[in-house]
Write a protein that holds these residues in place. Structure first.
Motif, PDB file in Angstrom:
ATOM      1  N   HIS A  34       1.016  -1.100   0.177  1.00 26.60           N
ATOM      2  CA  HIS A  34      -0.119  -0.130  -0.099  1.00 26.60           C
ATOM      3  C   HIS A  34       1.055   1.225   0.037  1.00 26.60           C
ATOM      4  O   HIS A  34       1.520   1.568   0.907  1.00 26.60           O
ATOM      5  CB  HIS A  34      -0.859   0.006   1.221  1.00 26.60           C
ATOM      6  N   ALA A  35       1.043   1.852  -1.077  1.00 23.19           N
ATOM      7  CA  ALA A  35       1.776   3.135  -1.170  1.00 23.19           C
ATOM      8  C   ALA A  35       0.941   4.425  -0.582  1.00 23.19           C
ATOM      9  O   ALA A  35      -0.212   4.331  -0.737  1.00 23.19           O
ATOM     10  CB  ALA A  35       2.106   3.304  -2.664  1.00 23.19           C
ATOM     11  N   VAL A  37       1.285   8.585  -1.120  1.00 27.19           N
ATOM     12  CA  VAL A  37       2.253   9.423  -1.544  1.00 27.19           C
ATOM     13  C   VAL A  37       1.593  10.694  -1.141  1.00 27.19           C
ATOM     14  O   VAL A  37       0.435  10.967  -0.697  1.00 27.19           O
ATOM     15  CB  VAL A  37       2.203   9.390  -2.916  1.00 27.19           C
ATOM     16  N   LYS A  44       2.204  12.472   5.634  1.00 26.62           N
ATOM     17  CA  LYS A  44       2.493  11.015   5.401  1.00 26.62           C
ATOM     18  C   LYS A  44       3.592  10.847   6.704  1.00 26.62           C
ATOM     19  O   LYS A  44       3.160   9.588   7.193  1.00 26.62           O
ATOM     20  CB  LYS A  44       3.637  10.962   4.261  1.00 26.62           C
ATOM     21  N   ILE A 205       6.678   3.411  -6.954  1.00 26.84           N
ATOM     22  CA  ILE A 205       5.302   3.307  -6.585  1.00 26.84           C
ATOM     23  C   ILE A 205       4.798   2.556  -8.072  1.00 26.84           C
ATOM     24  O   ILE A 205       3.723   1.671  -7.875  1.00 26.84           O
ATOM     25  CB  ILE A 205       4.436   4.783  -6.410  1.00 26.84           C
ATOM     26  N   ALA A 209       3.644  -0.978  -6.051  1.00 28.31           N
ATOM     27  CA  ALA A 209       2.373  -0.833  -5.235  1.00 28.31           C
ATOM     28  C   ALA A 209       1.251  -1.683  -5.847  1.00 28.31           C
ATOM     29  O   ALA A 209       0.711  -1.557  -6.950  1.00 28.31           O
ATOM     30  CB  ALA A 209       1.926   0.763  -5.054  1.00 28.31           C
ATOM     31  N   CYS A 212      -2.732   2.705  -3.615  1.00 23.46           N
ATOM     32  CA  CYS A 212      -2.246   3.751  -3.458  1.00 23.46           C
ATOM     33  C   CYS A 212      -3.008   4.910  -2.811  1.00 23.46           C
ATOM     34  O   CYS A 212      -4.279   4.917  -3.020  1.00 23.46           O
ATOM     35  CB  CYS A 212      -1.874   4.425  -4.813  1.00 23.46           C
ATOM     36  N   SER A 213      -2.692   5.621  -1.693  1.00 29.37           N
ATOM     37  CA  SER A 213      -3.481   6.558  -1.091  1.00 29.37           C
ATOM     38  C   SER A 213      -2.463   7.912  -1.101  1.00 29.37           C
ATOM     39  O   SER A 213      -1.584   7.857  -0.859  1.00 29.37           O
ATOM     40  CB  SER A 213      -3.450   6.269   0.299  1.00 29.37           C
ATOM     41  N   THR A 223      -7.898   7.124  -2.261  1.00 31.40           N
ATOM     42  CA  THR A 223      -7.107   5.681  -2.271  1.00 31.40           C
ATOM     43  C   THR A 223      -7.617   4.894  -3.501  1.00 31.40           C
ATOM     44  O   THR A 223      -8.940   4.803  -3.666  1.00 31.40           O
ATOM     45  CB  THR A 223      -7.488   4.985  -0.991  1.00 31.40           C
ATOM     46  N   MET A 226      -3.724   0.642  -8.041  1.00 26.15           N
ATOM     47  CA  MET A 226      -2.384   1.489  -8.820  1.00 26.15           C
ATOM     48  C   MET A 226      -2.709   0.860 -10.161  1.00 26.15           C
ATOM     49  O   MET A 226      -2.396   1.506 -11.204  1.00 26.15           O
ATOM     50  CB  MET A 226      -1.171   0.806  -8.454  1.00 26.15           C
ATOM     51  N   THR A 231       1.152   7.638 -13.451  1.00 25.27           N
ATOM     52  CA  THR A 231       1.888   8.607 -12.753  1.00 25.27           C
ATOM     53  C   THR A 231       1.288  10.031 -12.946  1.00 25.27           C
ATOM     54  O   THR A 231       0.883  10.849 -12.404  1.00 25.27           O
ATOM     55  CB  THR A 231       3.152   8.311 -13.176  1.00 25.27           C
ATOM     56  N   ILE A 234      -1.534  10.697 -11.084  1.00 28.05           N
ATOM     57  CA  ILE A 234      -1.569  10.832  -9.715  1.00 28.05           C
ATOM     58  C   ILE A 234      -0.748  12.225  -9.205  1.00 28.05           C
ATOM     59  O   ILE A 234      -1.198  12.750  -8.162  1.00 28.05           O
ATOM     60  CB  ILE A 234      -0.420   9.512  -9.116  1.00 28.05           C
TER      61      ILE A 234
END
Length: 863
Positions: A34-35, A37, A44, A205, A209, A212-213, A223, A226, A231, A234
């Protein structure tokens, strides 16, 4: 959808008027990567610290397996199977690699740490990570940053965790180590562990991952799986805006660079312009070998290669940090000698260094943002030594505006800023001096994607303005996209120059591994490093042994020389009576010094040690007589008084959180008052039978020497082999890292101070048996306190804490006592004794200080 292992509901955390987390709802499940970012300052790190038990939320609830929990400390989180690898590493620098890996749950035998099993377990985990170049007996502080990061990862794997939090885990790793870490992370996920992965490197990531959150401004934004996001989609969620090109365009002109090597093989570029910086045949110890490079104005030159190939040392050597550097340095064509950072930043040179670790080398964390910004330029902003407030304010405002530093209060400690803004402060500090040469040592480590782009743009603007830049990075993409040229380091040499179309990832990896292009694929996938030859292994083992035992062996040598001279001067030889007399005096000091050692190992000083000894001596002169039963009770009461005194010291230090020097200075006065109450004038009755039994000899061996050996065997050895004892070392090595590791630091510090009191009381008990009386002497108590600290220093224990032991302190006590006996037999004036003791103490402290300064590359370097 799997049931979450961890769930947060409505979690809020505030620091004064700043909201770090705002009503956060978050969850993660077993068997997933679970990433998390977001930009620096997005929340974070605060989220991770709440989950790891480092900080407590102001509002909200935490659930583990749907059970509500409250984490008061990292040890609470560890009990629920949660481990965290923080961006700022939590290793204990003075402890060995194996000690660090098993710091929480060491293997035990009969209640004591089983070092053989611990060493073997560390070896197995390091092999699993592909780090066969790391020896379990190495001290953490002797490893380069990338190796320390791998040890941190090994420590988490050893805890058998259910949830592992990785905060910028690859920020200091080489490309080879990153690939190996990817494999380990995927294996852990496949075993059913939950992985929380924080990184600013978006390609990581995307590669790792499952989920991703995104966080922004302390809020949980979104959330998502992925697999459903790119990218480019994101990043706008992270920064709240569209992102421009990641790397600014390079200059179109071909600036010249030269690097050491065969001139027939390496292109030197244009020679018409005098280089801003030119280095010829630079050597330093065995780390840098015949390094030659030149950088012209407006040029960014990259230093490539695997981590630990001399890049950081090269930058430090240029900046005047390292000593005994050989070679030639030219600034704008003129030879210069830089032996200190003050010379490097002087007007005639104009050099600035952005260090590898901003928290320890670039900033003074307790000081304000304002103070840190003007630190390097204070002399430029002053008038006759007094800082001009108007010029200071204007310079700070310009730095904040130019670098877009996000700060609400310039007078707030710089540690309250996010990592990216802290790095901007480091850069701004040096830009105030308008440098002409800029040395960058992996400056993007731990910086978010938005801040990176700002710094990339700033670096290119500085180059466009005519600044010559040397740029070391562990990120190959940064070197390729930012640098006009890259010289590759291998084994302390510059082996290849890459430029133009040659500057690509394939060639950079090939050169970094010093292999041919045909074998790069197979070599790059090989993560196990070959061990050195047997001769090198023996040399390394000896070096490790000497680093850990240099102090005690030096003290032993000094004592042997002094004792030999003392014995030669004895007309009738060394009789048993002479040996017993010498032993009795030395053992009293040795017992006090052993107690002092325990306190110093935790990072404190016990200035009450001599007064506890004096109080115990006076108490012994009152109670140490009568029948054998009364003598036993009397001895126990004397030792008990030391235990109570040590516990009082510990309680005030631990619960009152007051500096140990202040506490023990005050309590020492109280204990001396008790001694005066017990014995207003010298005197008392002490059992002569007990005195004869404990202060004479047994088969020609002084009884006190046997007692000292017994104390070492039955007190120090079990303490050193216990978890509490190891925690004491951890406290002195790095108390914040010990806390972050989940150690019971309060309990261990309490044990150290209490046991120190008992040992000081034992010294007082023995002194009463030797003198058959007691005396409340302030001078005697003060002298024993100072001599106990001197004995610890002479024996090689670091006065900063974290390393050393009681054998060295015992030998130090023998050295100090032998000095007085030696001066007596040589009929030297009484004044010479404190002079000799003072010089020996000063030498021991200076030697220890030099070791620390050399290890830390000198703390004033980056000011």
């Amino acid at each position: 959808m799997r049931n979450p292992l961890l769930r947060l509901e409505g979690v809020t955390k505030r620091y004064g008027g700043v909201t770090a987390l705002a009503d956060v709802n978050f969850e993660c499940s077993l068997g997933t990567i679970h990433a998390v970012v977001g930009e620096n300052g997005a929340g974070k790190s605060s989220l991770m610290k709440v989950i790891a038990g480092v900080i407590r939320p102001d509002e909200g609830r935490i659930y583990v397996d749907d059970t509500p929990v409250r984490f008061a400390s990292p040890s609470d989180a560890t009990r629920y199977g949660i481990s965290c690898i923080f961006q700022e590493l939590s290793l204990l620098p003075d402890l060995s690699v194996s000690d660090n890996i098993s710091i929480i749950n060491p293997p035990k035998r009969f209640g004591f740490i089983n070092r053989q099993r611990q060493w073997k377990r560390a070896r197995e985990i390091l092999h699993e990570l592909g780090c066969t170049d790391i020896h379990p007996s190495d001290r953490a502080k002797d490893l380069p940053l990338s190796r320390q990061q791998m040890v941190e990862i090994a420590k988490a794997l050893n805890r058998k965790s259910r949830l592992i939090i990785l905060d910028e885990a690859t920020s200091a790793l080489t490309a080879r180590d990153v690939d190996q870490l990817y494999r380990i992370i995927r294996q852990l996920r496949d075993r059913g562990l939950a992985i929380l992965y924080i990184s600013h490197r978006m390609h990581e990531i995307a590669a790792l991952a499952d989920i991703c959150s995104v966080f922004r401004n302390g809020k949980h934004i979104e959330t998502f799986p992925m697999a459903g996001k790119k990218t480019a989609e994101i990043v706008p969620l992270m920064i709240g805006r569209e992102v421009a090109q990641a790397f600014p365009p390079k200059l179109t002109h071909a600036a010249g660079i030269s690097s050491g090597g065969d001139p027939e093989k390496i292109s030197f570029g244009s020679r018409s312009e005098v280089p801003a910086l030119e280095v010829r045949n630079l050597h330093w110890e065995k780390v840098l070998n015949d390094v030659s490079v030149s950088v012209k104005k407006s040029e960014i030159v990259g230093l490539g290669g695997l981590d630990g190939q001399g890049q950081s040392e090269f930058l430090l050597a240029l900046f005047g940090v390292l000593r005994l550097v050989e070679g030639e340095l030219l600034i704008n064509g003129a030879p210069r000698s830089i032996a200190h950072p003050n010379q490097a930043k002087a007007v005639g040179v104009g050099m600035a260094l952005i260090p590898e670790d901003r928290k320890t080398q670039g900033l003074l964390l307790p000081m304000s943002v304002r103070d840190n910004l003007v630190l390097a330029a204070a002399s430029d902003l002053s008038n006759r030594g007094v800082i001009d407030p108007r010029r200071e304010r204007a310079a700070i405002d310009e730095a904040v505006r130019r670098l877009q530093i996000k700060v609400n209060d310039l007078d707030a400690p710089v540690r309250t800023l996010s990592g990216g803004n802290q790095q901007k402060v480091v850069i701004g500090k040096w830009l105030m001096r308008a440098p002409r040469i800029l040395l960058l040592n992996d400056p993007m480590r731990g910086i978010d994607v938005g801040t990176k782009q700002e710094v990339y743009r700033l670096i290119r603007d500085l180059a466009d303005a005519g600044i010559a830049i040397l740029f070391y990075s562990t990120d190959y993409e940064e070197l390729i996209k930012m640098c006009d040229r890259v010289v590759v380091c291998y084994g302390g040499k510059l082996i290849r120059e890459l430029k133009g179309e040659e500057l690509n990832e394939h060639n950079l990896i090939t050169a970094s591994l010093n292999i041919s292009g045909e074998s790069v694929r197979s070599e790059a996938s090989t993560t196990v490093r070959e061990a050195g030859n047997p001769r090198q292994s023996k040399q390394q083992a000896f070096q490790r042994f000497w680093r850990q035992n240099a102090g005690p062996f030096t003290a032993l040598f000094v004592f042997a020389v002094m004792f030999f001279l003392f014995s030669v001067r004895q007309q009738n030889g060394l009789s048993t009576n002479v040996l017993t007399s010498v032993s009795n005096k030395a053992v009293v000091l040795a017992l006090v010094a052993m107690g002092q050692t325990l306190v110093i190992l935790t990072g404190g000083f016990d200035l009450s040690a001599g007064m506890i000894m004096t109080m115990a001596c006076c108490l012994a002169s009152v109670v140490l007589n009568g029948s054998p039963g009364q003598l036993a009770l009397g001895a126990l009461s004397v030792l008990g008084s030391g235990l109570v005194a040590g516990a009082i010291n510990a309680a005030i230090v631990v619960f009152g959180r007051i500096q140990p020097i202040i506490v023990t200075l005050a309590t020492g006065a109280v204990y001396f008052g008790v001694a005066l109450w017990l014995r207003p004038s010298p005197g008392g009755e002490v059992s002569e039978d007990l005195s004869n039994a404990l202060t004479y000899d047994l088969a020609g061996i002084p009884t006190t020497l046997l007692l000292l050996a017994g104390v070492w065997l039955f007190v120090w050895w079990p303490f050193r082999s216990s978890v509490v004892g190891r925690t004491c070392y951890a406290l002195g090595s790095a108390d914040s890292a010990a806390y972050m590791s989940g150690l019971a630091i309060g309990r261990s510090r309490f044990a150290a101070y209490s046991l120190a009191g008992v040992l000081a009381a034992a010294g007082g008990l023995l002194l009463a048996l030797i003198s058959l009386s007691g005396e409340a002497s302030a001078s005697q108590g003060g002298l024993y306190t100072l001599n106990s600290i001197a004995a610890v220093a002479i024996g090689g224990t670091s006065l900063f804490g974290g390393s050393g032991g009681m054998i060295g302190s015992i030998l130090g006590a023998l050295v100090l006592r032998t000095i007085s006996d030696l001066l007596f037999v040589f009929n030297a004036p009484a004044l010479w004794q404190p002079l000799f003791q003072g010089f020996i103490l000063l030498g021991a402290v200076c030697a220890g200080g030099l070791r620390v300064l050399r290890r830390k590359n000198q703390l004033d370097v980056f000011l």
